[in-house]
Design a protein around this motif. Structure first.
Motif, short mmCIF file in Angstrom:
data_model
loop_
_atom_site.label_atom_id
_atom_site.label_comp_id
_atom_site.label_asym_id
_atom_site.label_seq_id
_atom_site.Cartn_x
_atom_site.Cartn_y
_atom_site.Cartn_z
N ILE A 251 -2.20 -5.64 1.84
CA ILE A 251 -2.19 -4.26 2.32
C ILE A 251 -1.10 -3.73 3.13
O ILE A 251 -0.31 -2.82 3.18
CB ILE A 251 -3.36 -3.50 2.50
N PHE B 206 -9.05 1.28 4.13
CA PHE B 206 -9.27 0.89 2.83
C PHE B 206 -10.42 0.24 2.41
O PHE B 206 -11.09 -0.36 2.99
CB PHE B 206 -8.17 -0.20 2.41
N HIS C 187 -1.99 -2.42 -6.37
CA HIS C 187 -2.58 -3.02 -7.73
C HIS C 187 -1.53 -3.78 -8.63
O HIS C 187 -1.97 -4.01 -9.60
CB HIS C 187 -3.51 -1.93 -8.09
N GLU D 36 -6.00 -7.85 3.69
CA GLU D 36 -5.43 -7.03 4.69
C GLU D 36 -3.89 -7.31 4.70
O GLU D 36 -3.14 -6.36 5.00
CB GLU D 36 -6.26 -7.53 5.93
N ILE E 227 -3.77 -9.49 -5.80
CA ILE E 227 -4.83 -8.26 -6.24
C ILE E 227 -5.19 -8.24 -7.79
O ILE E 227 -6.32 -8.44 -8.32
CB ILE E 227 -4.57 -6.98 -5.58
N ASN F 69 -12.88 -2.17 0.13
CA ASN F 69 -13.12 -3.28 -0.83
C ASN F 69 -11.79 -4.02 -0.55
O ASN F 69 -11.28 -4.76 -1.62
CB ASN F 69 -13.18 -2.92 -2.10
N ALA F 70 -11.50 -4.16 0.71
CA ALA F 70 -10.23 -4.69 1.16
C ALA F 70 -10.22 -5.96 1.80
O ALA F 70 -9.27 -6.85 2.10
CB ALA F 70 -9.34 -3.71 1.81
N ILE G 245 -9.06 -1.96 -4.97
CA ILE G 245 -9.11 -1.61 -3.69
C ILE G 245 -9.14 -0.17 -3.65
O ILE G 245 -8.01 0.67 -4.33
CB ILE G 245 -7.76 -2.12 -2.84
#
Length: 90
Positions: free
Chosen positions: A64, A54, A20, A61, A25, A56-57, A32
């Protein structure tokens, strides 16, 4: 490099914090959902945990994966069981 160890909650918080803080993001204002880390046999790098599913990703990707790669290189999941205290003294 020797990895530091964190318990599952702290490891989850660290991944959440790093995700975050990523520009893409933050800019999109997306939240997420970060799952709890799962213990696994150490992989070829020596990392003993993984995270999957995860929330709401979609579309993030890569971000993350970038965070997971960095955190997995720094931390291992603590395998020490918490000592449970019986409040009734049994």
């Amino acid at each position: 490099m020797i990895r530091k160890t964190l318990n599952a909650s702290r490891l989850q918080q660290e991944v959440d914090r790093r995700i975050h803080r990523m520009h893409d993001i933050v800019e999109d204002g997306v939240k997420i959902r970060v799952p709890r880390p799962q213990l696994q046999e150490p992989d070829k790098t020596g990392c003993n945990w993984t995270m999957t599913h995860f929330g709401n990703a979609t579309g993030f990707e890569r971000n993350i994966e970038e965070v997971l790669k960095a955190v997995r290189a720094e931390y291992n999941l603590s395998t020490e069981a918490k000592e449970t205290v019986d409040p009734f003294g049994n």
